[in-house]
Design an enzyme around this catalytic site. Structure first.
Site, PDB file in Angstrom:
ATOM      1  N   LYS A 186       0.829  -1.205   0.000  1.00 33.25           N
ATOM      2  CA  LYS A 186       0.000   0.000   0.000  1.00 33.25           C
ATOM      3  C   LYS A 186       0.865   1.258   0.000  1.00 33.25           C
ATOM      4  O   LYS A 186       0.691   2.144  -0.843  1.00 33.25           O
ATOM      5  CB  LYS A 186      -0.924  -0.016   1.218  1.00 33.25           C
ATOM      6  CG  LYS A 186      -1.952   1.093   1.233  1.00 33.25           C
ATOM      7  CD  LYS A 186      -2.655   1.214   2.587  1.00 33.25           C
ATOM      8  CE  LYS A 186      -3.302  -0.071   3.026  1.00 33.25           C
ATOM      9  NZ  LYS A 186      -4.590  -0.327   2.339  1.00 33.25           N
ATOM     10  N   ARG A 214      -3.328   2.594   8.713  1.00 32.83           N
ATOM     11  CA  ARG A 214      -3.558   1.268   8.126  1.00 32.83           C
ATOM     12  C   ARG A 214      -2.269   0.476   8.064  1.00 32.83           C
ATOM     13  O   ARG A 214      -1.185   1.024   7.903  1.00 32.83           O
ATOM     14  CB  ARG A 214      -4.041   1.392   6.671  1.00 32.83           C
ATOM     15  CG  ARG A 214      -5.356   2.069   6.503  1.00 32.83           C
ATOM     16  CD  ARG A 214      -5.666   2.137   5.004  1.00 32.83           C
ATOM     17  NE  ARG A 214      -6.497   3.279   4.705  1.00 32.83           N
ATOM     18  CZ  ARG A 214      -7.772   3.193   4.336  1.00 32.83           C
ATOM     19  NH1 ARG A 214      -8.337   2.022   4.220  1.00 32.83           N
ATOM     20  NH2 ARG A 214      -8.465   4.275   4.087  1.00 32.83           N
ATOM     21  N   GLY A 233      -7.753  -7.928   5.055  1.00 34.10           N
ATOM     22  CA  GLY A 233      -8.608  -8.096   6.223  1.00 34.10           C
ATOM     23  C   GLY A 233      -7.939  -8.739   7.416  1.00 34.10           C
ATOM     24  O   GLY A 233      -8.564  -8.983   8.440  1.00 34.10           O
ATOM     25  N   MET A 276      -5.220  -7.612   9.143  1.00 32.91           N
ATOM     26  CA  MET A 276      -4.701  -6.728  10.185  1.00 32.91           C
ATOM     27  C   MET A 276      -5.639  -5.527  10.375  1.00 32.91           C
ATOM     28  O   MET A 276      -6.617  -5.382   9.664  1.00 32.91           O
ATOM     29  CB  MET A 276      -3.284  -6.301   9.832  1.00 32.91           C
ATOM     30  CG  MET A 276      -2.315  -7.471  10.046  1.00 32.91           C
ATOM     31  SD  MET A 276      -0.668  -7.061   9.556  1.00 32.91           S
ATOM     32  CE  MET A 276      -0.909  -6.685   7.851  1.00 32.91           C
ATOM     33  N   ARG A 299      -3.164  -1.519  -6.825  1.00 40.37           N
ATOM     34  CA  ARG A 299      -2.325  -2.707  -6.657  1.00 40.37           C
ATOM     35  C   ARG A 299      -2.643  -3.668  -7.800  1.00 40.37           C
ATOM     36  O   ARG A 299      -3.672  -3.531  -8.464  1.00 40.37           O
ATOM     37  CB  ARG A 299      -2.588  -3.376  -5.315  1.00 40.37           C
ATOM     38  CG  ARG A 299      -4.022  -3.795  -5.133  1.00 40.37           C
ATOM     39  CD  ARG A 299      -4.284  -4.349  -3.741  1.00 40.37           C
ATOM     40  NE  ARG A 299      -5.716  -4.500  -3.520  1.00 40.37           N
ATOM     41  CZ  ARG A 299      -6.246  -4.793  -2.350  1.00 40.37           C
ATOM     42  NH1 ARG A 299      -5.479  -4.933  -1.285  1.00 40.37           N
ATOM     43  NH2 ARG A 299      -7.547  -4.943  -2.220  1.00 40.37           N
ATOM     44  N   HIS A 345      -1.114 -44.082  -1.780  1.00 34.46           N
ATOM     45  CA  HIS A 345      -1.591 -44.787  -2.967  1.00 34.46           C
ATOM     46  C   HIS A 345      -2.776 -44.061  -3.592  1.00 34.46           C
ATOM     47  O   HIS A 345      -2.795 -43.781  -4.792  1.00 34.46           O
ATOM     48  CB  HIS A 345      -1.973 -46.218  -2.570  1.00 34.46           C
ATOM     49  CG  HIS A 345      -2.519 -47.005  -3.706  1.00 34.46           C
ATOM     50  ND1 HIS A 345      -3.865 -47.155  -3.924  1.00 34.46           N
ATOM     51  CD2 HIS A 345      -1.890 -47.654  -4.717  1.00 34.46           C
ATOM     52  CE1 HIS A 345      -4.051 -47.895  -5.017  1.00 34.46           C
ATOM     53  NE2 HIS A 345      -2.867 -48.212  -5.513  1.00 34.46           N
ATOM     54  N   SER A 380      17.018 -41.759 -12.532  1.00 33.18           N
ATOM     55  CA  SER A 380      15.748 -41.086 -12.332  1.00 33.18           C
ATOM     56  C   SER A 380      15.563 -40.948 -10.820  1.00 33.18           C
ATOM     57  O   SER A 380      15.606 -41.940 -10.097  1.00 33.18           O
ATOM     58  CB  SER A 380      14.617 -41.901 -12.948  1.00 33.18           C
ATOM     59  OG  SER A 380      13.391 -41.252 -12.697  1.00 33.18           O
ATOM     60  N   CYS A 432      11.119 -38.599 -11.132  1.00 31.69           N
ATOM     61  CA  CYS A 432       9.829 -39.237 -11.375  1.00 31.69           C
ATOM     62  C   CYS A 432       9.001 -39.331 -10.102  1.00 31.69           C
ATOM     63  O   CYS A 432       7.956 -39.949 -10.087  1.00 31.69           O
ATOM     64  CB  CYS A 432      10.002 -40.611 -12.006  1.00 31.69           C
ATOM     65  SG  CYS A 432      10.829 -41.788 -10.944  1.00 31.69           S
ATOM     66  N   TYR A 440      14.985 -33.840 -17.426  1.00 31.94           N
ATOM     67  CA  TYR A 440      13.532 -33.837 -17.550  1.00 31.94           C
ATOM     68  C   TYR A 440      12.872 -34.016 -16.193  1.00 31.94           C
ATOM     69  O   TYR A 440      13.519 -34.466 -15.239  1.00 31.94           O
ATOM     70  CB  TYR A 440      13.045 -34.928 -18.512  1.00 31.94           C
ATOM     71  CG  TYR A 440      13.218 -36.336 -18.012  1.00 31.94           C
ATOM     72  CD1 TYR A 440      12.249 -36.949 -17.195  1.00 31.94           C
ATOM     73  CD2 TYR A 440      14.360 -37.064 -18.325  1.00 31.94           C
ATOM     74  CE1 TYR A 440      12.414 -38.233 -16.725  1.00 31.94           C
ATOM     75  CE2 TYR A 440      14.535 -38.361 -17.862  1.00 31.94           C
ATOM     76  CZ  TYR A 440      13.570 -38.943 -17.055  1.00 31.94           C
ATOM     77  OH  TYR A 440      13.732 -40.215 -16.584  1.00 31.94           O
TER      78      TYR A 440
END
Lengths: 894, 894
Positions: free
Chosen positions: B26, B96, B105, B107, B352, B468, B777, B844, B864
């Site tokens: 702000k 503020r 909202g 603080m 903002r 799982h 991997s 993976c 990858y």
């Protein structure tokens, strides 16, 4: 051109005793004896490098070997005054393996090589004894055919037995020269029949075939197994020694024998040995004829009726004694020697460091140091720490007959017999009525502690070297065989079966916890006896070691045993073991079942006096010594009731419904409890547990401070930490409890708060964790489990396959995995000390009692090791050895 | 002297937009607008450093702050032409909070500060409206008392309600100046009564008390929770902005409103906003009065009957549009603005970056890039990859009412409703008859796959983000809430209870898998829609990323979904998932039960055609793309029969006794299966299993090579390797199978053999393992479990506590633990590539789909990432962002 062949004989040699790696033990020592001027039949050794090259190059020999063998053989011919293959004056040789480490009986040997239909005539001339010559010839054919040609022994035994039957004879000695000559023909015909080609008559062909067979025997199954069991690397290879034959069986002026420069059973400094007149070496060992003592003293001691060599051949005996003196003084250790007397001349065939019992090893080392032969440091290094176990536990009588049922893991040393029982309760009942029992379980749990305590031995069918049964049994000094997977226990029927045999409750079995064997019936045992030499060696060791040795102990019994064995404090007091007493477990159960903090606190308040009492006792025993206390570690469900009766009891006392107890138990059950809600995770979620434990510690410490006048120094250890923040939170709980107790009681004690390093993450984050931790203790059991992803309780089923296939050379739960776990320990030690120089470092996993692992601990600079009470002496010695080796770089004992 | 206070106003400011860390969002934006010449009520910002100092120094302010505030206040007085505390012409201010990241909202705020019995007279003069002035005064007392003094709101509401009742009025607007004046007195009396001291009349005292209260609100519970949920570090602190008040409620030439430079719901490039005449800001948001549209277009679109600002105040509207253009062009992003009109003058109170839906974010980014406002790289970086999930899965209708039963882990995104069923079988039955079902289980196992496939959503009460259920559900794109621990399932009774409510089989529930919430009844959902913008952004992302993106998939359905989402191959095909089909599991069971290799081979031969068929299908779908196949991994007992019926069936088919099946199952059961006999340990002990799998792969590859004309490149992956030797042994099995198949079929395919790095030891030994491995991997699920010693299935019970206590900021199974697991990945990558330059590296584990973890993968140079099919687009975008950030060091989006 590489040198592949080393000659010896006639008072000189190309090799030396320190060339064992190249020439094998036998070849190196023959060379050394030759250099010492001791009469050794001339010969030469083909090096282990040839063996390696042989296997690397698809069974082909390196270039130049043939020429070097020819040259060496010529030198032997010259020294011995005989010629290989000469029909008039033949040179005969033996061909033997000889590895860097002794592998008795594992590889092949060929004797009398060089004999054929021509040279046997020469042997008759040399010996004047046709019977001896043909007997030697047939022995050669038998041995060569078996070892080199693969025609098995029984073929020849059959021919021999048939011949004796035909002639109505029963003993070999009844056969004459013609018999043996005939048998030579029949043996050769058998070979022709089996192989479709004749027995090789050419001595050179014989020689090369024998050399190849000996190299080949390095890879036979027997040798491979032996190497695996004895940690001998395959790449060492074997040497081959070709040596001119001398005969102890050429008449009554011949003899053969084996002797030790000191008594290998007791270690007494007395010349000990056995011999036989007119015999071959194998006769002494084979037990066909009763061997005679070499000395009169030995004859008297063994109450032998047969004459001693000292009486029969006094001159040669003196010569042998002189040789013994030379060799022991030269090698500076007890020697195991073989000799042969041929025609009144003494030949030494072998000398090597003699194997001995643990007691003898101790006595020899201490006495030799006192005699000034070796230093006390050398004495320390001469004793295999593991062998001390023999001195601390009963062992099986080696002479007793045994019916071995099966083999499991050697989980806790010692031998014991008793009646089989299948539950801890029955064990306690039966012991109360005066029985000795062996507790047999699929696996044990903390609730079995009572029954384990009273049992003579413990046998489990599941679990590894660090399973509950194994760890607890070692702590108690009780023999234990763990993970005997072939056994199938049927609790209901009250029996177990193994290999087709059934053993019922009440039947007697014997366990050998050092070997892992399970035997039927009672096998006699020998009780251990600690001599003054033990104390002397331990004193020497203590003076040399730089690491302290502590014990893992929580009961007064364990703590007292540990102190008797010379521990310097407690490195791991597992507080959970204190909660299984019936009066306590009920409150632990109430705590777990409580639905809120208030309920937990109420139950914990009941536990506090017990816990405080435990610490009071421990602090009193360990007065003045540090005591590391690990706060509650195991998953809570371990404490939960299992049977309907227990569930009802807990529900009644806690005033809740039984269904709630069952539900809570199911909520607490975990798929992988080892990685679950345990260790400091309990402290983080229920800080009041650690708060109670800390309070009990401080109250007990203050009480003992007042009683003894000197306060103990508790080291409070937080388990299973993975992050600095966990330790911060738990240290705050401990510090707050300290502050509160000190204020209430108006006194203070010094204490420290540290952590187990038992997770890979903790090791990697050691730098950050050391900002808070005042000490680290490596919990290498868990660290091994997590680093290798290997459950100690479940790996028994495949670890043996892993060992056979060469994946892990040793059980990583028994000996620290230096490459994996070791690197993490090293990283943690370095990072921890970088943050906090002088950070106290110890190890409290089971590896703390393993000599190889202790050497590793020395190398990374740990301050102490901690192990089960009965391993304290082993650890003290191993630590001394590690300290000595870390100064002068001496190789580990083989 | 440090600078603690930054002034703004009158077309200039000491701060700038890029000083957010110091001034809060702000404060920084007010300064920036001021510098841009936009009319902003003058004020000053006290920096976040003051907040930090405040907390570091026991709530004391740093030296010099008071003087700097006095100076800044004087400057505001000068600009605004009014004086703080002046009875004639008072300056009123708002106080503020403003943190670096928006915490709406969370603080506290105080408005109208500076009013007292004197200055209210000045406000009457300024406004010419006594009612307005007393109303403002009483609002100030209410707000200040609540926020600063701790006298709660309801006290004042009560007084107000009583007064209205007394006067027979119902609306606040019916009260006049005298009423408010009276109420001011009563409010102050109440404060005196509650606190025992009067309401502070001194404006300076009011100011400092309000500043202290705002700093204090940084540590209120609400704010702490919000920060935790949004990963905002506590040490950032908040700034405090003190700004002169302007009033939108001083008459009909006053107004207040909020507006967005583009539509935040759709992203359309149209000016969107709402306003109210003669109102305060809170009235627009509070919903007491219906807000009006600012533009005529908006009025038409929303079918609003109320006049638009464009109609009512056309001049001011134009001014606002111009401001919007300036601000959007300046900030180069969609702006969320607040304005107030006082006496016909437009003041901007805030601007903002506006929050927006995922769809709007996508459209705005793509359109702004096309408009040339930002580059396509910036567009890529503007989209939160996680937000794409909203575009791929149904979401809950935000307007719908919800009865939330409980919250679990957000295991697989998407929202779904259905009838509760408690078993996979019932799920399949019910779905067959046309029902939609939600499968509710304590946990799922591979045998539930069929039922999981047909369910709309899956709910489990145990297990974490990589359990799982979670893994499978993500793979299928099915919504899943896992580890909802408050739920108590009673399978027998066919119901579950939670928070006192009972839900029975057949009752309808709704899951929000993105939030982890479980709701009663059917909550309407919104179906996702993929726009062209999605494809455009993905194309831009693909052009920028350097890491490939593969999918974890084994079924054709999964593989096809993954390909549709743009995967570039399969990074993890779990072969065990292929065995749960009823026709197959029977043979797996036969194999496990076989007592010897021959028996196992017979059963494996039956499985071979199925397995080959699986690979044929996969290779066909992935034609031309790499497919990494992991050989059998899970503990064998997962396949064992559980019910009596299954046991009987297996026993019958295998021709063995049921008791043998039971015994074998008990032998195979493990205490910690995760660390047990699984992975390559199965291949080492039963090489014939891997041999069959390798054969199936090669046969399938040759078949597809012939069919498609181009051979696939199988990458065969050995799981759970800890030592080079294990991999050597398993590679030999695979190579032998390849040789055999190639010889039989007379063809060849290129393949490679690599390993998972999923144990700490493997990471440490990567240098040695890479001698054999052709690729690595990283299996970060298991690597997390072992490195942290944390079971993914058991940690749900305490991980939430761990998060609350700040131990792990994020679930380490969802986002890679960079300090611990990450260091091992780094070590393994370095050591592996040191041995084998160019070693192919991938990940993976489930982390392969997590943007933060993907950024880490980029930093250590992986080739990858592989993730579940539905996360492929997320991974593509995250990989592009990681690549862009690794070039230009741009901070991660907040």
């Amino acid at each position: 051109m590489s040198k592949w062949v080393y000659s010896f004989g006639n008072g000189k040699a190309e090799g030396r005793a320190d060339m064992k790696n190249l020439l094998g033990g036998k070849g190196a020592n023959l060379a050394e004896m030759s250099n010492l001027g001791i009469a050794v039949p001339a010969g030469f050794t083909i090096t282990t490098e040839v063996c390696t090259a042989f296997y690397d190059n698809d069974h082909a020999y390196p270039a130049g070997l043939t020429d070097q063998v020819v040259t060496a053989l010529a030198r032997v011919e010259e020294i011995m005054g005989a010629r290989f293959g000469d029909a008039n004056n033949p040179l005969l040789v033996s061909v033997r393996s000889g590895a860097r480490a002794s592998m008795p009986g594992m590889m092949d040997t060929v004797l009398n090589l060089g004999l054929n239909d021509q040279t046997v005539q020469g042997l008759i001339k040399q010996s004047g004894d046709a019977r001896f010559a043909y007997d030697s010839y047939r022995r050669f054919i038998q041995m060569f055919s078996d070892v080199v040609l693969g025609v098995e022994h029984y073929h020849f035994e059959e021919i021999l037995e048939n011949h004796k039957e035909d002639k109505g004879l029963s003993l070999d000695t009844e056969l004459g020269a013609d018999d043996w000559k005939l048998l030579v023909e029949r043996f050769k015909a058998k070979v022709q029949q089996e192989l479709g080609k004749p027995f090789p008559e050419n001595p050179e062909e014989q020689l090369w075939a024998a050399v190849g067979a000996v190299f080949g025997s390095w890879m036979n199954q027997r040798a491979i197994t032996y190497r695996r069991l004895n940690d001998i690397p395959q790449e060492w290879g074997t040497a081959v020694t070709v040596q001119s034959m001398v005969f102890g069986n050429m008449g009554d002026d011949c003899a053969t024998g084996v002797c030790f420069s000191r008594d290998p059973s007791t270690g007494e400094n007395t010349f000990y040995g056995e011999y036989l007149v007119n015999a071959q070496g194998e006769d002494v060992v084979a037990g066909i004829r009763t061997p005679q003592q070499i000395s009169i003293a030995g004859k008297e001691k063994n109450a032998s009726a047969l004459p001693a060599m000292e009486e029969v051949m006094p001159g040669l005996y003196k010569e042998l004694v002189a040789t013994r003196d030379v060799l022991e003084a030269h090698y500076r250790d007890m020697q195991d020697m073989e000799f042969t007397i041929q025609g009144g001349k003494l030949w030494m065939l072998q000398t090597r460091t003699g194997k001995r019992t643990a007691g003898a090893a101790l006595r020899i080392a201490v006495e030799m140091a006192r005699e000034g032969i070796i230093t006390s440091d050398e004495a320390i290094l001469r004793i295999d720490p593991e062998a001390l176990d023999q001195l601390l536990h009963p062992t099986l009588d080696p002479k007793a007959a045994k019916i071995v049922l099966t083999k499991g893991l050697p989980a806790s040393p010692g031998a014991a017999s008793g009646k089989v029982v299948f539950s801890a309760e029955v064990a306690e009942d039966w012991v109360q009525r005066g029985e000795k029992v062996i507790l047999v379980r699929i696996e044990t749990s903390p609730e079995d502690i009572g029954g384990m305590h009273v049992s003579q031995g413990i046998l489990t069918t599941r679990g590894g070297m660090t399973s509950h049964a194994a760890v607890v049994a070692r702590g108690m000094g009780t023999p234990c065989v763990a993970g005997a997977g072939e056994i199938r226990v049927d609790y209901k029927a009250g029996l177990f079966t193994v290999g087709g045999k059934t053993v019922r409750e009440g039947d007697i079995i014997t366990l050998d916890g050092a070997a892992g064997t399970v035997m039927l019936g009672a096998v006699p045992t020998i009780q251990p006896e600690l001599t003054g030499d033990f104390g002397v060696l331990m004193d020497w060791a203590d003076a040399k070691r730089t690491m302290k040795v502590r014990a893992n102990a929580e009961t007064p019994v364990d703590a007292e045993a540990a102190k008797r064995f010379g521990c310097e404090g407690i490195g791991l007091c597992r507080t959970e073991h204190m909660f299984f007493d019936p009066r306590r477990i009920i409150n632990i159960r109430r705590m777990i079942l409580a639905s809120d903090e208030a309920g937990r606190r109420a139950a914990l308040a009941e536990l506090l006096p017990y816990q405080r009492g435990d610490f009071v006792e421990l602090f009193r025993i360990m007065a003045g010594l540090p005591v590391t206390i690990r706060l509650l570690d195991p998953p809570l469900h371990e404490f939960l009731p299992h049977t309907d009766g227990e569930i009802a009891e807990v529900a009644a006392i806690a005033g809740v419904d039984e269904s709630l107890v069952r539900h809570r138990a199911s909520v607490l059950s975990e798929s992988n409890p080892m990685l679950g809600h345990r260790g400091c995770r309990l402290g983080v979620t229920y800080p009041e547990i650690y708060e109670m434990q800390a309070r009990a510690i401080f109250e007990a410490a203050l009480e003992i401070a007042q009683e003894v006048g000197e306060a103990p120094v508790p080291e409070i250890m937080i388990p299973l930490v993975a992050t600095k923040r966990e330790l911060d939170l738990m240290k705050a709980v401990v510090d707050a409890a300290a502050k509160a107790v000190f204020a209430e009681k108006g006194g203070e004690v010094t204490y420290s708060v540290g952590t187990m390093i038992e997770l890979p993450r903790a090791a990697l984050q050691a730098g950050s964790i050391a900002q808070t931790a005042q000490f680290f203790s490596f919990g290498t059991n868990d660290l091994t489990q997590t680093t290798l992803g290997l459950s100690r309780d479940d790996s028994a089923s495949f670890l043996e396959t892993y060992r056979v296939k060469g994946i892990y050379e040793r059980d990583p739960f028994a000996s620290l995995d230096v490459e994996g776990v070791g690197e993490l320990v090293k990283i943690a030690a370095e990072r921890g000390r970088a943050t906090r120089p002088g950070l106290k470092l110890g190890i409290c996993g089971e590896h703390g009692g393993d000599p190889q692992s202790i050497a590793f601990c020395q190398s990374v600079g740990l301050d102490y090791v901690s192990c089960s009470p009965y391993r304290v002496p082993i650890a003290r010695l191993a630590a001394a050895q590690a300290a000595l080796r870390s100064v002068v770089k001496q190789p580990a004992m083989v």
